[in-house]
Design an enzyme around this catalytic site. Structure first.
Site, PDB file in Angstrom:
ATOM      1  N   SER A   1       0.813  -1.220   0.000  1.00 33.91           N
ATOM      2  CA  SER A   1       0.000   0.000   0.000  1.00 33.91           C
ATOM      3  C   SER A   1       0.846   1.270   0.000  1.00 33.91           C
ATOM      4  CB  SER A   1      -0.885   0.028   1.256  1.00 33.91           C
ATOM      5  OG  SER A   1      -1.649  -1.150   1.346  1.00 33.91           O
TER       6      SER A   1
ATOM      7  N   CYS B   1     -10.903  -8.889  21.342  1.00 33.24           N
ATOM      8  CA  CYS B   1     -12.268  -8.361  21.197  1.00 33.24           C
ATOM      9  C   CYS B   1     -13.297  -9.115  22.057  1.00 33.24           C
ATOM     10  CB  CYS B   1     -12.672  -8.367  19.732  1.00 33.24           C
ATOM     11  SG  CYS B   1     -12.043  -9.743  18.778  1.00 33.24           S
TER      12      CYS B   1
ATOM     13  N   GLN C   1     -18.432 -15.864  17.598  1.00 31.75           N
ATOM     14  CA  GLN C   1     -17.697 -14.682  17.167  1.00 31.75           C
ATOM     15  C   GLN C   1     -17.943 -14.331  15.698  1.00 31.75           C
ATOM     16  OE1 GLN C   1     -14.125 -15.738  20.292  1.00 31.75           O
ATOM     17  NE2 GLN C   1     -13.609 -14.413  18.592  1.00 31.75           N
TER      18      GLN C   1
ATOM     19  N   HIS D   1     -19.583  -9.966  18.764  1.00 35.35           N
ATOM     20  CA  HIS D   1     -19.292 -11.257  19.394  1.00 35.35           C
ATOM     21  C   HIS D   1     -20.264 -11.480  20.562  1.00 35.35           C
ATOM     22  CE1 HIS D   1     -15.849 -11.285  16.915  1.00 35.35           C
ATOM     23  NE2 HIS D   1     -14.886 -11.093  17.797  1.00 35.35           N
TER      24      HIS D   1
HETATM   25  N1  LIG Z   1     -10.912  -7.478  13.516  1.00 37.61           N
HETATM   26  C1  LIG Z   1     -11.151  -7.419  14.818  1.00 37.61           C
HETATM   27  O1  LIG Z   1     -12.299  -7.513  15.285  1.00 37.61           O
HETATM   28  C2  LIG Z   1     -10.007  -7.215  15.794  1.00 37.61           C
HETATM   29  C3  LIG Z   1     -10.321  -6.961  17.117  1.00 37.61           C
HETATM   30  C4  LIG Z   1      -9.307  -6.750  18.043  1.00 37.61           C
HETATM   31  C5  LIG Z   1      -7.991  -6.792  17.624  1.00 37.61           C
HETATM   32  N2  LIG Z   1      -7.682  -7.040  16.316  1.00 37.61           N
HETATM   33  C6  LIG Z   1      -6.267  -7.040  15.936  1.00 37.61           C
HETATM   34  O2  LIG Z   1      -6.014  -5.853  15.174  1.00 37.61           O
HETATM   35  C7  LIG Z   1      -5.033  -6.106  14.166  1.00 37.61           C
HETATM   36  C8  LIG Z   1      -5.607  -5.803  12.800  1.00 37.61           C
HETATM   37  O3  LIG Z   1      -6.693  -6.684  12.550  1.00 37.61           O
HETATM   38  P1  LIG Z   1      -7.604  -6.528  11.235  1.00 37.61           P
HETATM   39  O4  LIG Z   1      -8.755  -7.408  11.452  1.00 37.61           O
HETATM   40  O5  LIG Z   1      -7.819  -5.088  10.906  1.00 37.61           O
HETATM   41  O6  LIG Z   1      -6.614  -7.168  10.113  1.00 37.61           O
HETATM   42  P2  LIG Z   1      -6.576  -6.866   8.547  1.00 37.61           P
HETATM   43  O7  LIG Z   1      -7.901  -6.446   8.020  1.00 37.61           O
HETATM   44  O8  LIG Z   1      -5.924  -8.060   7.936  1.00 37.61           O
HETATM   45  O9  LIG Z   1      -5.559  -5.596   8.409  1.00 37.61           O
HETATM   46  C9  LIG Z   1      -4.186  -5.719   8.663  1.00 37.61           C
HETATM   47  C10 LIG Z   1      -3.474  -4.383   8.456  1.00 37.61           C
HETATM   48  O10 LIG Z   1      -2.067  -4.596   8.685  1.00 37.61           O
HETATM   49  C11 LIG Z   1      -1.347  -4.170   7.522  1.00 37.61           C
HETATM   50  N3  LIG Z   1      -0.170  -5.026   7.305  1.00 37.61           N
HETATM   51  C12 LIG Z   1      -0.140  -6.356   7.020  1.00 37.61           C
HETATM   52  N4  LIG Z   1       1.138  -6.770   6.854  1.00 37.61           N
HETATM   53  C13 LIG Z   1       1.919  -5.669   7.031  1.00 37.61           C
HETATM   54  C14 LIG Z   1       3.334  -5.435   6.950  1.00 37.61           C
HETATM   55  N5  LIG Z   1       4.209  -6.424   6.672  1.00 37.61           N
HETATM   56  N6  LIG Z   1       3.776  -4.169   7.198  1.00 37.61           N
HETATM   57  C15 LIG Z   1       2.930  -3.160   7.483  1.00 37.61           C
HETATM   58  N7  LIG Z   1       1.575  -3.323   7.542  1.00 37.61           N
HETATM   59  C16 LIG Z   1       1.095  -4.559   7.317  1.00 37.61           C
HETATM   60  C17 LIG Z   1      -2.305  -4.286   6.348  1.00 37.61           C
HETATM   61  O11 LIG Z   1      -1.865  -3.440   5.302  1.00 37.61           O
HETATM   62  P3  LIG Z   1      -2.135  -3.809   3.724  1.00 37.61           P
HETATM   63  O12 LIG Z   1      -3.556  -3.459   3.442  1.00 37.61           O
HETATM   64  O13 LIG Z   1      -1.174  -2.917   3.021  1.00 37.61           O
HETATM   65  O14 LIG Z   1      -1.843  -5.271   3.568  1.00 37.61           O
HETATM   66  C18 LIG Z   1      -3.605  -3.822   7.020  1.00 37.61           C
HETATM   67  O15 LIG Z   1      -3.624  -2.405   7.055  1.00 37.61           O
HETATM   68  C19 LIG Z   1      -4.610  -7.569  14.329  1.00 37.61           C
HETATM   69  O16 LIG Z   1      -3.442  -7.621  15.115  1.00 37.61           O
HETATM   70  C20 LIG Z   1      -5.816  -8.185  15.044  1.00 37.61           C
HETATM   71  O17 LIG Z   1      -5.459  -9.323  15.789  1.00 37.61           O
HETATM   72  C21 LIG Z   1      -8.657  -7.230  15.391  1.00 37.61           C
END
Ligand SMILES: NC(=O)c1ccc[n+]([C@@H]2O[C@H](COP(=O)([O-])OP(=O)(O)OC[C@H]3O[C@@H](n4cnc5c(N)ncnc54)[C@H](OP(=O)(O)O)[C@@H]3O)[C@@H](O)[C@H]2O)c1
Length: 362
Positions: free
Chosen positions: A53, A160, A187, A254
């Site tokens: 990105s 979460c 979930q 959830h």
């Molecule tokens: N979803 C939930 O309900 C939830 C709740 C609590 C906590 N979390 C935590 O929050 C975090 C994000 O979750 P998500 O659901 O938003 O995941 P996601 O949709 O897969 O988004 C991941 C983000 O990380 C970036 N990323 C991936 N690889 C990277 C790299 N090598 N260098 C820099 N950036 C990178 C991606 O960028 P690109 O688009 O450029 O790949 C994207 O912006 C995770 O650690 C997850 O465990 C999620």
């Protein structure tokens, strides 16, 4: 590098505090952009994501999957890579856990206040696992971090599902001493990010497994959250938790069935009143993202339901229902939390509001 932290007064108007979003293109990152669009204190000034990105505008890099659209000023921001410098003191992290650990440590060492959703630092011995209504005194641990970073620090919010469980447990633990908990979660799909579970796997189905140590997080994180910060170390609450997790075909929210045993058993009516009355420092300070009531106790026999109740108080309230006696444990109820708002981006924003209110962002 001087980091932009404090708001500046210009012609009598308070300008906003610039913030950066790491992982801005992901499911949690997009929630940050949405929830900060009209925030009274914070303004998105920088966005970062992977090399896939970086260098594109946010509009080009991000496939927006929430209602509406990002503001023009955010859509036009050029996405940074993690190796580029950030000018904002406050960085929200929604980074994938494969990169969050090292990246957040490096940024704290450069002086940033990193407010993270990722699991990597939640168990660090001097990093608070913060829920502002429950354990604001855990912020005292930041002073220990600053000794080895030279000024920056990391604050995390829980998993979460843990967010819903810990908020529901906190007032009961204070009043009656929770000793044992069994919890089965249902979930939502957005908890796995995008694209998450394949539609052909989850339609007409329930998957009784969630990777990434989900059950272990639910069994351990509440112990730190409900425990104490004693001078230089966290002391876990003496509670035993057993969790069983399931992915279900719900988009957001959830749900969990919770069974509890206490040192001093409350009646179901007492437990419901105790949960409904729960408030903490965010409510006392009237922080912008704080729900008026962190727990809504619903009385209808068939609530809470994700589609109907996840957006209570903008998605920041946990809803609890079917509070009743249990013949095996002491008490049981259903709880529901919006996983990407109270369980992720909204939680981190509330954490940052508490940091600002306590003078920890200057
Ligand atoms: N979803 C939930 O309900 C939830 C709740 C609590 C906590 N979390 C935590 O929050 C975090 C994000 O979750 P998500 O659901 O938003 O995941 P996601 O949709 O897969 O988004 C991941 C983000 O990380 C970036 N990323 C991936 N690889 C990277 C790299 N090598 N260098 C820099 N950036 C990178 C991606 O960028 P690109 O688009 O450029 O790949 C994207 O912006 C995770 O650690 C997850 O465990 C999620």
């Amino acid at each position: 590098m001087g980091l932009a932290a404090a708001s500046i007064t210009i012609a009598g108007c308070m300008s906003k505090i610039p913030v950066g979003i790491l992982g801005a293109t992901g499911a949690v990152g997009q929630r940050f952009i949405q929830l900060l669009a009209d925030h009274p204190w914070f303004e998105v000034a920088e966005v970062a994501a992977s090399d896939r990105s970086a260098g594109k505008t946010y509009a080009q890099a991000c496939t927006w999957r929430l209602p509406g659209a990002p503001k023009r000023a955010v859509a036009d921001l050029v996405v940074k890579g993690l190796d580029q410098p950030f000018a904002s003191k406050l960085l929200f992290s929604g980074l994938d856990s494969s990169v969050a650990g090292e990246a957040e440590t490096a940024l704290a060492q450069k002086g940033h206040a990193v407010v993270s959703n990722s699991r990597n630092h939640r168990n660090d011995p001097d990093v608070p696992l913060l829920i502002p209504e429950i354990n604001p005194e855990h912020l005292d641990s930041i002073a220990c971090q600053k000794k080895h970073t030279g000024g920056g620090y990391i604050v995390t919010n829980p998993n979460c599902s843990v967010m819903g469980l810990a908020i529901a447990m906190a007032p009961l633990h204070r009043a009656y001493g929770v000793t044992e908990v069994a919890v089965a979660t249902l979930q939502a799909l957005s908890g796995a990010g995008y694209p998450g579970v394949a539609s052909l796997d989850v339609a007409d189905n329930i998957i009784p497994y969630i990777g990434g140590g989900e059950e272990e997080k639910i069994e351990t994180e509440p112990l730190k959250i409900l425990g104490d910060w004693k001078t230089s170390a966290f002391v876990n609450a003496p509670i035993r938790i057993s969790a069983s997790v399931h992915r279900v075909a719900v988009v957001d929210g959830h749900t969990m069935a919770v069974f509890l045993r206490f040192a001093k058993r409350p009646t179901a009516a007492e437990a419901a009143r105790t949960m409904a009355a729960f408030k903490g420092e965010p409510q006392a300070r009237d922080l912008p993202t704080a729900p008026k009531h962190p727990i809504h106790v619903l009385t209808a026999v068939d609530r809470p339901q994700p589609r109907l109740d996840r957006d209570l108080e903008g998605g920041m309230a946990v809803s609890v229902g079917r509070v009743r006696d249990d013949s095996l444990f002491d008490l049981k109820f259903e709880a529901l939390v919006h996983n990407t708002i109270r369980g992720a981006a909204g939680a981190a924003i509330l954490n940052a509001e508490l940091l600002q209110a306590r003078g920890l962002l200057s």
